[in-house]
Design a protein around this motif. Structure first.
Motif, PDB file in Angstrom:
ATOM      1  N   MET B   1     -25.645 -17.334 -21.329  1.00  0.00           N
ATOM      2  CA  MET B   1     -24.443 -16.944 -20.652  1.00  0.00           C
ATOM      3  C   MET B   1     -24.669 -15.448 -19.949  1.00  0.00           C
ATOM      4  SD  MET B   1     -20.834 -16.952 -22.502  1.00  0.00           S
ATOM      5  CE  MET B   1     -19.556 -15.723 -21.957  1.00  0.00           C
ATOM      6  N   THR B   2     -23.994 -15.591 -18.654  1.00  0.00           N
ATOM      7  CA  THR B   2     -24.252 -14.162 -17.839  1.00  0.00           C
ATOM      8  C   THR B   2     -22.594 -13.364 -18.130  1.00  0.00           C
ATOM      9  OG1 THR B   2     -25.873 -15.382 -16.593  1.00  0.00           O
ATOM     10  CG2 THR B   2     -25.219 -13.018 -15.939  1.00  0.00           C
ATOM     11  N   LEU B   3     -22.808 -12.377 -18.498  1.00  0.00           N
ATOM     12  CA  LEU B   3     -21.629 -11.604 -18.233  1.00  0.00           C
ATOM     13  C   LEU B   3     -21.488 -10.775 -17.109  1.00  0.00           C
ATOM     14  CD1 LEU B   3     -20.939 -10.105 -21.967  1.00  0.00           C
ATOM     15  CD2 LEU B   3     -19.554 -11.957 -20.679  1.00  0.00           C
ATOM     16  N   THR B   4     -20.381 -10.851 -16.258  1.00  0.00           N
ATOM     17  CA  THR B   4     -20.299 -10.011 -14.996  1.00  0.00           C
ATOM     18  C   THR B   4     -19.433  -9.263 -15.197  1.00  0.00           C
ATOM     19  OG1 THR B   4     -20.614 -12.039 -13.980  1.00  0.00           O
ATOM     20  CG2 THR B   4     -20.051 -10.245 -12.514  1.00  0.00           C
ATOM     21  N   GLU B   5     -19.500  -7.883 -15.059  1.00  0.00           N
ATOM     22  CA  GLU B   5     -18.525  -6.856 -15.341  1.00  0.00           C
ATOM     23  C   GLU B   5     -17.796  -6.663 -13.698  1.00  0.00           C
ATOM     24  OE1 GLU B   5     -19.067  -2.295 -16.598  1.00  0.00           O
ATOM     25  OE2 GLU B   5     -20.203  -3.809 -17.620  1.00  0.00           O
ATOM     26  N   THR B   6     -16.764  -6.649 -14.091  1.00  0.00           N
ATOM     27  CA  THR B   6     -15.876  -6.423 -12.932  1.00  0.00           C
ATOM     28  C   THR B   6     -15.089  -5.054 -12.713  1.00  0.00           C
ATOM     29  OG1 THR B   6     -13.752  -7.329 -13.900  1.00  0.00           O
ATOM     30  CG2 THR B   6     -15.322  -8.978 -12.898  1.00  0.00           C
ATOM     31  N   ALA B   7     -14.822  -4.718 -11.504  1.00  0.00           N
ATOM     32  CA  ALA B   7     -14.319  -3.437 -11.198  1.00  0.00           C
ATOM     33  C   ALA B   7     -12.914  -3.283 -11.679  1.00  0.00           C
ATOM     34  CB  ALA B   7     -14.321  -3.014  -9.986  1.00  0.00           C
ATOM     35  N   PRO B   8     -12.447  -1.909 -12.206  1.00  0.00           N
ATOM     36  CA  PRO B   8     -11.114  -1.921 -12.482  1.00  0.00           C
ATOM     37  C   PRO B   8     -10.083  -2.316 -11.565  1.00  0.00           C
ATOM     38  CG  PRO B   8     -12.070   0.191 -12.349  1.00  0.00           C
ATOM     39  CD  PRO B   8     -13.210  -0.904 -11.969  1.00  0.00           C
ATOM     40  N   LEU B   9      -8.941  -3.059 -11.985  1.00  0.00           N
ATOM     41  CA  LEU B   9      -8.005  -3.388 -10.961  1.00  0.00           C
ATOM     42  C   LEU B   9      -7.353  -2.308 -10.076  1.00  0.00           C
ATOM     43  CD1 LEU B   9      -5.788  -5.575 -10.284  1.00  0.00           C
ATOM     44  CD2 LEU B   9      -4.322  -4.750 -11.915  1.00  0.00           C
ATOM     45  N   VAL B  10      -7.311  -2.433  -8.827  1.00  0.00           N
ATOM     46  CA  VAL B  10      -6.600  -1.597  -8.150  1.00  0.00           C
ATOM     47  C   VAL B  10      -5.603  -1.924  -7.495  1.00  0.00           C
ATOM     48  CG1 VAL B  10      -7.058  -0.098  -5.747  1.00  0.00           C
ATOM     49  CG2 VAL B  10      -9.133  -0.508  -7.261  1.00  0.00           C
ATOM     50  N   VAL B  11      -4.346  -1.286  -7.603  1.00  0.00           N
ATOM     51  CA  VAL B  11      -3.099  -1.713  -6.999  1.00  0.00           C
ATOM     52  C   VAL B  11      -2.813  -0.795  -5.765  1.00  0.00           C
ATOM     53  CG1 VAL B  11      -0.637  -2.148  -7.390  1.00  0.00           C
ATOM     54  CG2 VAL B  11      -2.121  -2.535  -9.319  1.00  0.00           C
ATOM     55  N   PRO B  12      -2.518  -1.547  -4.580  1.00  0.00           N
ATOM     56  CA  PRO B  12      -2.231  -0.868  -3.510  1.00  0.00           C
ATOM     57  C   PRO B  12      -0.967   0.358  -3.485  1.00  0.00           C
ATOM     58  CG  PRO B  12      -2.335  -2.987  -2.954  1.00  0.00           C
ATOM     59  CD  PRO B  12      -2.366  -2.848  -4.170  1.00  0.00           C
ATOM     60  N   ASP B  13      -1.203   1.450  -2.871  1.00  0.00           N
ATOM     61  CA  ASP B  13      -0.182   2.652  -3.320  1.00  0.00           C
ATOM     62  C   ASP B  13       1.007   2.129  -2.141  1.00  0.00           C
ATOM     63  OD1 ASP B  13       1.662   4.657  -3.673  1.00  0.00           O
ATOM     64  OD2 ASP B  13       0.153   5.919  -2.642  1.00  0.00           O
ATOM     65  N   PHE B  14       2.018   1.762  -2.420  1.00  0.00           N
ATOM     66  CA  PHE B  14       2.926   1.508  -1.504  1.00  0.00           C
ATOM     67  C   PHE B  14       4.143   2.421  -1.482  1.00  0.00           C
ATOM     68  CE2 PHE B  14       1.866  -3.070  -2.795  1.00  0.00           C
ATOM     69  CZ  PHE B  14       1.365  -3.528  -1.494  1.00  0.00           C
ATOM     70  N   GLY B  15       3.868   3.601  -1.965  1.00  0.00           N
ATOM     71  CA  GLY B  15       4.590   4.746  -1.927  1.00  0.00           C
ATOM     72  C   GLY B  15       5.971   4.778  -2.474  1.00  0.00           C
ATOM     73  N   ASP B  16       6.106   3.928  -3.697  1.00  0.00           N
ATOM     74  CA  ASP B  16       7.423   3.900  -3.965  1.00  0.00           C
ATOM     75  C   ASP B  16       7.723   4.869  -4.689  1.00  0.00           C
ATOM     76  OD1 ASP B  16       7.920   1.166  -3.219  1.00  0.00           O
ATOM     77  OD2 ASP B  16       6.907   0.258  -4.896  1.00  0.00           O
ATOM     78  N   ASP B  17       6.943   5.855  -4.975  1.00  0.00           N
ATOM     79  CA  ASP B  17       7.356   7.173  -5.593  1.00  0.00           C
ATOM     80  C   ASP B  17       7.271   8.336  -4.919  1.00  0.00           C
ATOM     81  OD1 ASP B  17       7.567   5.749  -8.075  1.00  0.00           O
ATOM     82  OD2 ASP B  17       5.221   5.999  -8.453  1.00  0.00           O
ATOM     83  N   ALA B  18       6.958   8.072  -3.408  1.00  0.00           N
ATOM     84  CA  ALA B  18       6.717   9.212  -2.494  1.00  0.00           C
ATOM     85  C   ALA B  18       8.111   9.649  -2.165  1.00  0.00           C
ATOM     86  CB  ALA B  18       6.113   8.463  -1.264  1.00  0.00           C
ATOM     87  N   GLU B  19       7.990  10.759  -1.772  1.00  0.00           N
ATOM     88  CA  GLU B  19       9.423  11.588  -1.190  1.00  0.00           C
ATOM     89  C   GLU B  19       9.804  10.907  -0.160  1.00  0.00           C
ATOM     90  OE1 GLU B  19       9.715  15.776  -0.368  1.00  0.00           O
ATOM     91  OE2 GLU B  19       8.291  16.060  -2.291  1.00  0.00           O
ATOM     92  N   ASP B  20      10.998  10.865   0.129  1.00  0.00           N
ATOM     93  CA  ASP B  20      11.640   9.941   1.125  1.00  0.00           C
ATOM     94  C   ASP B  20      11.591  10.686   2.395  1.00  0.00           C
ATOM     95  OD1 ASP B  20      12.684   8.148  -0.182  1.00  0.00           O
ATOM     96  OD2 ASP B  20      14.808   9.061  -0.757  1.00  0.00           O
ATOM     97  N   ARG B  21      10.781   9.910   3.462  1.00  0.00           N
ATOM     98  CA  ARG B  21      10.474  10.282   4.695  1.00  0.00           C
ATOM     99  C   ARG B  21      11.625   9.801   5.624  1.00  0.00           C
ATOM    100  NH1 ARG B  21       4.845   8.720   6.824  1.00  0.00           N
ATOM    101  NH2 ARG B  21       5.553   9.735   8.852  1.00  0.00           N
ATOM    102  N   LYS B  22      11.756  10.700   6.861  1.00  0.00           N
ATOM    103  CA  LYS B  22      12.929  10.539   7.853  1.00  0.00           C
ATOM    104  C   LYS B  22      12.045  10.853   9.432  1.00  0.00           C
ATOM    105  CE  LYS B  22      17.337  12.216   6.324  1.00  0.00           C
ATOM    106  NZ  LYS B  22      18.235  13.113   6.718  1.00  0.00           N
ATOM    107  N   MET B  23      12.304   9.851  10.121  1.00  0.00           N
ATOM    108  CA  MET B  23      11.847   9.754  11.426  1.00  0.00           C
ATOM    109  C   MET B  23      13.072   9.758  12.534  1.00  0.00           C
ATOM    110  SD  MET B  23       8.332   8.156  12.071  1.00  0.00           S
ATOM    111  CE  MET B  23       7.472   8.972  13.160  1.00  0.00           C
ATOM    112  N   ALA B  24      13.075  10.500  13.722  1.00  0.00           N
ATOM    113  CA  ALA B  24      14.140  10.270  14.570  1.00  0.00           C
ATOM    114  C   ALA B  24      13.437  10.284  15.714  1.00  0.00           C
ATOM    115  CB  ALA B  24      15.062  11.570  14.517  1.00  0.00           C
ATOM    116  N   PHE B  25      13.987   9.279  16.674  1.00  0.00           N
ATOM    117  CA  PHE B  25      13.541   9.222  18.095  1.00  0.00           C
ATOM    118  C   PHE B  25      14.904   9.683  19.141  1.00  0.00           C
ATOM    119  CE2 PHE B  25      11.054   6.770  15.324  1.00  0.00           C
ATOM    120  CZ  PHE B  25       9.679   6.759  15.974  1.00  0.00           C
ATOM    121  N   VAL B  26      14.552  10.470  20.085  1.00  0.00           N
ATOM    122  CA  VAL B  26      15.819  10.592  21.159  1.00  0.00           C
ATOM    123  C   VAL B  26      15.366   9.805  22.340  1.00  0.00           C
ATOM    124  CG1 VAL B  26      16.834  12.437  22.384  1.00  0.00           C
ATOM    125  CG2 VAL B  26      16.302  12.879  20.154  1.00  0.00           C
TER     126      VAL B  26
END
Lengths: 104, 170
Positions: B1-26
């Protein structure tokens, strides 16, 4: 491409964590993926995810928010409610698809 | 039996904890080619969860005036980037032809027309504001403007509203 373990099985993902192999996905996996970003999947979520999967299968690209609303008939406001803040990317992630490439 | 070691789980950073950004267009322009940039960038900002405001002023009022929003034009006059001989650009029918062509190109890319685009942005949570001075200058009232409009603001209220925003003037 790294291989990681999600829901006790090996899954191919890119460096950001988006799945890269269409066939490796199923709805059980989707529940786990959604859980990692704090979303509990409901039927409403699954309706969106199923549209994304079938549209990707037909066209080879992840549909944009506008396409989900105009072709999938799911209102944009609903998408923001179901997948808060960054719906396009979160939907793609849970559906096991690449990030949408289109601008609109 | 071969054991394959897998990489640790990476969860994309969706910025849920990021500071709120604002953009304005004139938006200060009323031509078809100058209407799209802000709308496309605003759509990208909203998709990224950024609080987004658009302030329509001067010729930009044509983008939100019900009488003109669906009829913006593109003219090659004075636009060397069209690479047409400039002497030909003012000929009758040239602006209509250039407008028709641009609309067709946009349609082929599945880009919505301006009224549908503004509805889409509003559905995404975009805030749309009309400039008070322009409203007065062009003798408009709220019924003359698209239903998606959040309201009419003077400049000072708009500046207060967008505190901390990355702002673009188009």
């Amino acid at each position: 491409m790294p291989v990681t373990t999600i829901a006790d099985r090996p899954v191919h993902v890119d460096d950001e964590g988006f799945m890269t192999e269409y066939q490796e996905w199923d709805e059980d996996l989707a529940r786990t993926l959604a859980g990692t970003i704090g979303i509990e999947l409901t039927d409403a979520h699954l309706e969106v995810i199923r549209f994304l999967r079938s549209d990707f299968e037909q066209n080879g690209v992840t549909p944009t928010l506008r396409r989900v609303s105009t072709v999938g008939n799911i209102p944009t406001k609903t998408l923001f409610d179901l997948f808060p803040k960054k719906p396009a990317r979160k939907m793609a992630y849970v559906a096991g698809l690449p990030k949408p490439a289109g601008c609109i | 039996m071969t054991l394959t070691e897998t990489a640790p789980l990476v969860v994309p950073d969706f910025g849920d904890d990021a500071e709120d950004r604002k953009m304005a267009f004139v938006c200060s322009k009323g031509t078809l080619d100058m209407a799209y940039p802000a709308l496309i960038m605003a759509s990208g900002a909203l998709e990224q969860g950024v609080e987004t405001h658009i302030f329509f002023t001067f010729w930009g009022m044509d983008m939100i005036n019900k009488a003109t929003t669906g009829h913006l034009k593109f003219t090659p006059v004075g636009n060397t980037a069209t690479h047409m001989p400039q002497a030909l650009t003012p000929l009758p029918g040239m602006t209509a032809m250039a407008t028709h062509r641009m609309r067709k190109q946009l349609e082929e890319l599945d880009i919505p027309d301006i009224p549908a685009f503004l509805t889409h942005l509003s559905d995404m949570g975009c805030h749309l504001w009309a400039c008070k001075m322009s409203v007065d200058m062009f003798n408009l009232d709220e019924d003359d403007m698209i239903d998606e409009l959040d309201g009419v603001l003077n400049v000072s209220d708009f500046v207060e509203l967008i505190e901390g925003a990355q702002t673009m003037f188009i």
